[in-house]
Design an enzyme around this catalytic site. Structure first.
Site, PDB file in Angstrom:
ATOM      1  CB  SER A 139      -3.460   2.489  -1.489  1.00  0.00           C
ATOM      2  OG  SER A 139      -4.526   2.991  -0.709  1.00  0.00           O
ATOM      3  CE1 TYR A 153      -5.906   0.979  -5.900  1.00  0.00           C
ATOM      4  CE2 TYR A 153      -6.770   1.377  -3.696  1.00  0.00           C
ATOM      5  CZ  TYR A 153      -5.910   1.710  -4.732  1.00  0.00           C
ATOM      6  OH  TYR A 153      -5.043   2.772  -4.575  1.00  0.00           O
TER       7      TYR A 153
END
Ligand SMILES: NC(=O)c1ccc[n+]([C@@H]2O[C@H](COP(=O)([O-])OP(=O)(O)OC[C@H]3O[C@@H](n4cnc5c(N)ncnc54)[C@H](OP(=O)(O)O)[C@@H]3O)[C@@H](O)[C@H]2O)c1
Length: 271
Positions: A139, A153
């Protein structure tokens, strides 16, 4: 592998979002697909719509034995693997000070250890053949921690970025035909935010200013191009690279500017 020739591609997290769209786009090109996730019914529906040779393997990527079975079944079904995409992942909506042990372990298990299991399962096969492409879907947040609610995360994806770079460097000299790529999307319009740990009570996340959400189709098209033209890293959003550059030039100035931009954006209704 050159554009146009059929590949054998393993995709984790293929039951929805980017993984399912990868199955659709690669299926249209005639690639043979091995599709993995926990949701077997959804996987079968994705396989049926892919219009190509498929093999479905119910897989929990947080279990090493499942990931090794995925590799074994892929080899049994198609005799080789050309591309392995570690795409499964899950977010969280919880700031650092509220993280539990379990939250942290879960983020590491599903976003980093899963990919480590995948790398360790398939790269020896690529080394034996002197060819193959390992793709880790990370990401943009793993590089620029712009959404504090994603906390563990973001940390997990940053760890994934580091593991991916280390593997690539380890392989480059002896196995030039084995490629290792990192993909860093920004916000993508999938069920990801709804599936995040703590999402039910969560605040909807906004895209960074100047970086509107992408569709799964756009992100997937960029990944398909990466398979045709392997390279170290892919930001799927063209606004990412200048943001990354500004971040590493001066982290403090960047954070102050981002705070101002987010609070100005908060004054205007979300689109
Ligand atoms: N959407 C975004 O804004 C965004 C942005 C940047 C990066 N990404 C990354 O893109 C990847 C795909 O996300 P997405 O947007 O397509 O989200 P999604 O629609 O929620 O899909 C996530 C996929 O991961 C699978 N998965 C989750 N936990 C799993 C487990 N333990 N074992 C096996 N499969 C598991 C899910 O399948 P089952 O539940 O059936 O197992 C599903 O197929 C993730 O790595 C995510 O971090 C997404």
């Amino acid at each position: 592998m050159s554009e146009g020739s059929a590949r054998v591609v393993v995709i984790t997290g293929a039951s929805s979002g980017i993984g399912a769209e990868l199955a659709r786009q690669l299926g249209r090109r005639g690639d043979a697909l091995v599709l993995a996730a926990r949701g077997e019914d959804a996987l079968r529906a994705v396989a049926a719509a892919a219009g190509t040779q498929t093999h479905v393997v119910r897989t929990d990527v947080t279990r090493r034995a499942d990931v090794e079975r995925l590799r074994d079944e892929a080899l049994e079904a198609f005799g080789r693997v050309d591309v392995w995409i570690n795409n499964a992942g899950r977010g969280i909506d919880r700031p650092v000070l509220e993280l539990t042990e379990h939250d942290f372990d879960e983020m590491m298990a599903v976003n980093v250890k899963s990919a480590l299991y995948g790398m360790q399962a398939i790269v020896p096969h690529f080394q034996e053949r002197g060819a193959g492409h390992l793709v880790n879907v990370s990401s943009f947040l793993g590089r620029v921690p712009l959404a504090t609610l994603r906390s563990a995360y973001t940390a997990a994806k940053a760890a994934l970025n580091a593991l991916t770079a280390n593997l690539r460097v380890d392989l480059a000299a002896r196995w030039p035909g084995v490629h290792v790529s990192l993909v860093m999307p920004g916000v993508v319009d999938t069920d990801f935010a709804r599936n995040a740990v703590g999402a039910a009570a969560g605040v909807p996340l906004r895209s960074p200013p100047g970086m509107p959400p992408q569709t799964a189709e756009e992100v997937t098209a960029a990944i398909v191009d990466l398979l045709d033209h392997p390279r170290a890293e892919l930001y799927t959003h063209r606004a990412s690279h200048p943001i990354v550059r500004r971040y590493y030039e001066d982290v403090q100035a960047f954070e102050e500017a981002a705070r101002r931009a987010f609070s100005a954006a908060a004054q205007t209704p979300a689109p």
